[in-house]
Scaffold this active site. Structure first.
Site, PDB file in Angstrom:
ATOM      1  CD  GLU A  60      -2.727  -1.179  -0.108  1.00 35.08           C
ATOM      2  OE1 GLU A  60      -3.238  -0.163  -0.597  1.00 35.08           O
ATOM      3  OE2 GLU A  60      -2.800  -2.299  -0.655  1.00 35.08           O
TER       4      GLU A  60
ATOM      5  CD1 TRP B  85      -1.267  -0.514  -3.926  1.00 34.88           C
ATOM      6  CD2 TRP B  85      -1.683   0.652  -5.805  1.00 34.88           C
ATOM      7  NE1 TRP B  85      -1.811  -1.360  -4.861  1.00 34.88           N
ATOM      8  CE2 TRP B  85      -2.078  -0.679  -6.008  1.00 34.88           C
ATOM      9  CE3 TRP B  85      -1.850   1.574  -6.845  1.00 34.88           C
ATOM     10  CZ2 TRP B  85      -2.628  -1.117  -7.216  1.00 34.88           C
ATOM     11  CZ3 TRP B  85      -2.399   1.142  -8.050  1.00 34.88           C
ATOM     12  CH2 TRP B  85      -2.779  -0.186  -8.228  1.00 34.88           C
TER      13      TRP B  85
ATOM     14  CD1 TRP C  68     -18.616  13.011 -17.936  1.00 31.15           C
ATOM     15  CD2 TRP C  68     -18.917  11.004 -16.987  1.00 31.15           C
ATOM     16  NE1 TRP C  68     -17.404  12.346 -17.946  1.00 31.15           N
ATOM     17  CE2 TRP C  68     -17.570  11.114 -17.368  1.00 31.15           C
ATOM     18  CE3 TRP C  68     -19.336   9.823 -16.360  1.00 31.15           C
ATOM     19  CZ2 TRP C  68     -16.639  10.087 -17.157  1.00 31.15           C
ATOM     20  CZ3 TRP C  68     -18.410   8.812 -16.147  1.00 31.15           C
ATOM     21  CH2 TRP C  68     -17.076   8.951 -16.553  1.00 31.15           C
TER      22      TRP C  68
ATOM     23  CG  ASN D 155      -8.319   1.137  -0.088  1.00 27.39           C
ATOM     24  OD1 ASN D 155      -8.234   2.146  -0.787  1.00 27.39           O
ATOM     25  ND2 ASN D 155      -8.083  -0.077  -0.557  1.00 27.39           N
TER      26      ASN D 155
ATOM     27  CD1 TRP E 189     -13.771  10.335 -14.428  1.00 24.06           C
ATOM     28  CD2 TRP E 189     -12.284  11.231 -13.011  1.00 24.06           C
ATOM     29  NE1 TRP E 189     -12.783  10.935 -15.182  1.00 24.06           N
ATOM     30  CE2 TRP E 189     -11.856  11.487 -14.342  1.00 24.06           C
ATOM     31  CE3 TRP E 189     -11.499  11.692 -11.963  1.00 24.06           C
ATOM     32  CZ2 TRP E 189     -10.687  12.197 -14.640  1.00 24.06           C
ATOM     33  CZ3 TRP E 189     -10.334  12.394 -12.255  1.00 24.06           C
ATOM     34  CH2 TRP E 189      -9.944  12.642 -13.590  1.00 24.06           C
TER      35      TRP E 189
ATOM     36  CD1 TRP F 125     -11.577  10.085  -6.068  1.00 25.58           C
ATOM     37  CD2 TRP F 125     -13.398   9.393  -7.162  1.00 25.58           C
ATOM     38  NE1 TRP F 125     -12.638  10.151  -5.197  1.00 25.58           N
ATOM     39  CE2 TRP F 125     -13.767   9.735  -5.840  1.00 25.58           C
ATOM     40  CE3 TRP F 125     -14.383   8.925  -8.022  1.00 25.58           C
ATOM     41  CZ2 TRP F 125     -15.091   9.617  -5.373  1.00 25.58           C
ATOM     42  CZ3 TRP F 125     -15.694   8.805  -7.568  1.00 25.58           C
ATOM     43  CH2 TRP F 125     -16.033   9.156  -6.264  1.00 25.58           C
TER      44      TRP F 125
HETATM   45  P1  FAD Z   1      -3.324   1.515   5.287  1.00 30.40           P
HETATM   46  O1  FAD Z   1      -4.044   0.377   4.664  1.00 30.40           O
HETATM   47  O2  FAD Z   1      -2.813   1.315   6.652  1.00 30.40           O
HETATM   48  O3  FAD Z   1      -2.141   1.914   4.301  1.00 30.40           O
HETATM   49  C1  FAD Z   1      -0.958   2.594   4.732  1.00 30.40           C
HETATM   50  C2  FAD Z   1      -0.747   3.861   3.947  1.00 30.40           C
HETATM   51  O4  FAD Z   1      -0.502   3.562   2.578  1.00 30.40           O
HETATM   52  C3  FAD Z   1      -1.930   4.812   3.954  1.00 30.40           C
HETATM   53  O5  FAD Z   1      -1.947   5.592   5.120  1.00 30.40           O
HETATM   54  C4  FAD Z   1      -1.682   5.613   2.682  1.00 30.40           C
HETATM   55  O6  FAD Z   1      -0.753   6.639   2.897  1.00 30.40           O
HETATM   56  C5  FAD Z   1      -1.065   4.580   1.747  1.00 30.40           C
HETATM   57  N1  FAD Z   1      -2.093   3.977   0.897  1.00 30.40           N
HETATM   58  C6  FAD Z   1      -2.881   2.928   1.202  1.00 30.40           C
HETATM   59  N2  FAD Z   1      -3.656   2.592   0.154  1.00 30.40           N
HETATM   60  C7  FAD Z   1      -3.354   3.452  -0.830  1.00 30.40           C
HETATM   61  C8  FAD Z   1      -3.810   3.621  -2.167  1.00 30.40           C
HETATM   62  N3  FAD Z   1      -4.733   2.816  -2.711  1.00 30.40           N
HETATM   63  N4  FAD Z   1      -3.302   4.637  -2.892  1.00 30.40           N
HETATM   64  C9  FAD Z   1      -2.366   5.451  -2.380  1.00 30.40           C
HETATM   65  N5  FAD Z   1      -1.886   5.339  -1.131  1.00 30.40           N
HETATM   66  C10 FAD Z   1      -2.368   4.353  -0.366  1.00 30.40           C
HETATM   67  N6  FAD Z   1      -5.401   7.952   0.319  1.00 30.40           N
HETATM   68  C11 FAD Z   1      -4.957   9.111   0.816  1.00 30.40           C
HETATM   69  O7  FAD Z   1      -3.995   9.118   1.589  1.00 30.40           O
HETATM   70  N7  FAD Z   1      -5.549  10.300   0.466  1.00 30.40           N
HETATM   71  C12 FAD Z   1      -6.605  10.351  -0.388  1.00 30.40           C
HETATM   72  O8  FAD Z   1      -7.089  11.449  -0.692  1.00 30.40           O
HETATM   73  C13 FAD Z   1      -7.115   9.127  -0.897  1.00 30.40           C
HETATM   74  N8  FAD Z   1      -8.192   9.114  -1.712  1.00 30.40           N
HETATM   75  C14 FAD Z   1      -8.657   7.916  -2.207  1.00 30.40           C
HETATM   76  C15 FAD Z   1      -9.757   7.909  -3.078  1.00 30.40           C
HETATM   77  C16 FAD Z   1     -10.230   6.723  -3.605  1.00 30.40           C
HETATM   78  C17 FAD Z   1     -11.410   6.739  -4.552  1.00 30.40           C
HETATM   79  C18 FAD Z   1      -9.601   5.508  -3.264  1.00 30.40           C
HETATM   80  C19 FAD Z   1     -10.100   4.196  -3.839  1.00 30.40           C
HETATM   81  C20 FAD Z   1      -8.512   5.499  -2.422  1.00 30.40           C
HETATM   82  C21 FAD Z   1      -8.024   6.690  -1.879  1.00 30.40           C
HETATM   83  N9  FAD Z   1      -6.924   6.716  -0.992  1.00 30.40           N
HETATM   84  C22 FAD Z   1      -6.466   7.911  -0.514  1.00 30.40           C
HETATM   85  C23 FAD Z   1      -6.181   5.490  -0.688  1.00 30.40           C
HETATM   86  C24 FAD Z   1      -6.624   4.701   0.561  1.00 30.40           C
HETATM   87  O9  FAD Z   1      -7.997   4.492   0.555  1.00 30.40           O
HETATM   88  C25 FAD Z   1      -6.221   5.374   1.863  1.00 30.40           C
HETATM   89  O10 FAD Z   1      -4.864   5.739   1.824  1.00 30.40           O
HETATM   90  C26 FAD Z   1      -6.415   4.439   3.053  1.00 30.40           C
HETATM   91  O11 FAD Z   1      -7.743   4.027   3.152  1.00 30.40           O
HETATM   92  C27 FAD Z   1      -5.963   5.120   4.326  1.00 30.40           C
HETATM   93  O12 FAD Z   1      -6.168   4.324   5.445  1.00 30.40           O
HETATM   94  P2  FAD Z   1      -4.954   3.727   6.264  1.00 30.40           P
HETATM   95  O13 FAD Z   1      -4.001   4.792   6.622  1.00 30.40           O
HETATM   96  O14 FAD Z   1      -5.524   2.926   7.380  1.00 30.40           O
HETATM   97  O15 FAD Z   1      -4.286   2.776   5.185  1.00 30.40           O
END
Ligand code: FAD
Length: 472
Positions: A275, A278, A307, A342, A360, A383
């Protein structure tokens, strides 16, 4: 000599490359500055609660720096051009010999820094650092020297580069003289809001959470990460988004607890690292394709999709009134807390685009306006992934079924019940289709009927995507 550190998206004193470099000369006078830019924030739809979180964390940084004899000046300018002007005169006034900052990768931020460097030529030397990522953009390339367009090969190459790179975390600066008085940080000229008690400010709180997660939870991450009723993820995103925590600190802590993380791709630790990668991927991609910062889709033909412009549909989604319990519970979680799980971000984004056929970009904007962890690259990447306009390897015909997604990831409806008290009496097995149950039982529910029929919406969406692609 005077060194000035310009803090932006790096609100911490530990493992901060710019701050560390500014303090490396023991004879330099070191000053720090933060510039709030409310007009710029508004233009980018930054959530008021995120501004509040920045404010709270800034106070913590100011306190930690003051203890080390470093003054942090907080200034407000309406937007980036005003910030550049103010900084130039501040550098002149304070006779700043060198300016240190950690790079931001969004297009406006990069242009701002270029303008500043130009304006300071001959007066102040500028030192920019790649600090907010494990590897700098451009460091991970295909054999032909390009940025990867697909995630999995990027990850493979990324891990290879990571093993060759020095990602050691840096210590906080040593005290440089007497403790100084804390000047305080005035309220930002931004709608007032609360960041929420779930996210205490300051890098110590963030590091405590990181340590606890890596020690106690990461082993189960792979098993639990998809279930929103369970706190199975780190919840570190608000800290990472504004740099209260660095990805190096995350990786190093993970490696300290799980030294074999890179050799065990089936482990929870590896899944968590995945993650973090990502996060890197979307930032690297944004630098390689700056159009992503300008509301452009990665796949150009998707801009021809016709849209649905219904404000009513958009509002139903925003308010959590679509009649699809998992979507509604998730949107209410977002609206109340600024954070969304997520799995639910994917479900809600897919629902807006693939069930309501709404652009979107309207969803991206709305998320940004609510998220405590709002981050352009991650939000845009998420998105565009959900909308099938991005780099995803799976094409547009992946359409989530919101009912079966709910059944799979919130089987007993524990998460749904937390946010939709009006469904309290619906039995577990009916929680994802409450009206079917209500009808059978002759009950009335204070909950909206589904605003679309998923099967029909799916067909309409496929047709809309196909019509747009036909002219490619
Ligand atoms: P964990 O699962 O603990 O992951 C650890 C860290 O990895 C997160 O804190 C984050 O920094 C990073 N991360 C995790 N998943 C992703 C991912 N898919 N893409 C990029 N980084 C990731 N994340 C944001 O930080 N800011 C946003 O504005 C954001 N918008 C999102 C919009 C959509 C439509 C989707 C599908 C995902 C988005 N995410 C975003 C990614 C992800 O959903 C969140 O980072 C995550 O839910 C944060 O929770 P956590 O810290 O417990 O994640």
């Amino acid at each position: 000599i005077t060194h000035l550190v310009w803090l932006r998206n790096d609100l911490r004193i530990t493992d901060n490359k710019a701050l560390h470099a500014a303090c490396s000369n023991p004879d330099a006078r070191v000053l720090a500055v933060f510039i709030a830019t409310p007009q710029q924030w508004k233009r980018h739809h930054m959530a008021p609660r995120q501004a509040a979180f920045i404010h709270a964390n800034l106070l913590e940084v100011q306190r930690a720096l003051a203890e080390r004899g470093i003054e942090l000046v907080s200034q407000e300018c309406s937007d980036f051009p005003a910030a550049v002007n103010w900084l130039v005169s501040f550098c002149r006034q304070q006779q700043v010999s060198a300016l240190f900052y950690n790079r931001q990768y969004e297009i406006n931020e990069r242009r701002r820094d270029e303008q500043l460097e130009q304006a300071l030529t001959g007066m102040t030397t500028c030192h920019g650092f790649d600090d907010g990522l494990l590897l700098p953009p451009g460091d991970v390339k295909t054999g032909s020297g390009e940025m990867y367009k697909v995630y999995t090969p990027f990850r493979r190459a990324f891990i290879q580069r990571l093993t060759e790179s020095d990602v050691t975390s840096l210590p906080p600066p040593r005290p440089r003289g007497k403790v100084i008085a804390n000047a305080g940080v005035g309220a930002f000229n931004y709608p007032p809001a609360e960041a929420g008690a779930a996210y205490p400010a300051g890098e110590e709180a963030a590091l405590r959470r990181l340590r606890a997660f890596c020690r106690e939870q990461v082993a189960d991450y792979l098993k639990l990460r998809d279930f929103p009723a369970i706190a199975g993820t780190s919840n570190l995103s608000p800290y990472l988004a504004i740099g209260v925590l660095s990805p190096r600190q995350c990786f190093n802590r993970l490696r300290a607890e799980c030294p074999r993380v890179l050799e065990e791709p089936q482990s929870g630790a590896f899944a968590w690292l995945n993650e973090l990668i990502w996060r890197e991927f979307y930032r690297h991609l944004m630098v390689a394709h700056p159009a992503l910062c300008m509301q452009r889709p990665f796949i150009a033909w998707t801009d021809r999709i016709r849209w649905n412009r219904s404000e009513t549909d958009l509002q139903a989604w925003q308010q959590g009134c679509t009649g699809y319990p998992i979507v509604d519970a998730a949107m209410r979680q977002l609206n109340h807390t600024g954070w969304m799980h997520n799995r639910l971000r994917m479900i809600c984004a897919s629902f807006l685009v693939k069930d309501l056929l709404i652009d979107w970009r309207a969803g991206e904007r709305y998320f940004m306006s609510q998220l405590l962890d709002g981050d352009l690259a991650a939000n845009n990447g998420g998105w565009q992934w959900a909308a099938s306009t991005g780099t995803d390897a799976v094409p547009y015909f992946r359409i989530f079924n919101p009912t079966t997604q709910g059944e799979r990831f919130d089987p007993q409806g524990h998460f749904i019940r937390r946010w939709l008290p009006e469904l309290a009496e619906v039995p577990d097995k009916d929680i994802h289709q409450p009206h079917r149950w209500a009808q059978k039982e002759g009950r009335e529910l204070d909950y909206p009927l589904p605003i679309v029929d998923h099967r029909q919406a799916r067909l309409d969406t496929l047709a809309a995507f196909e019509a747009a692609r036909r002219f490619d």
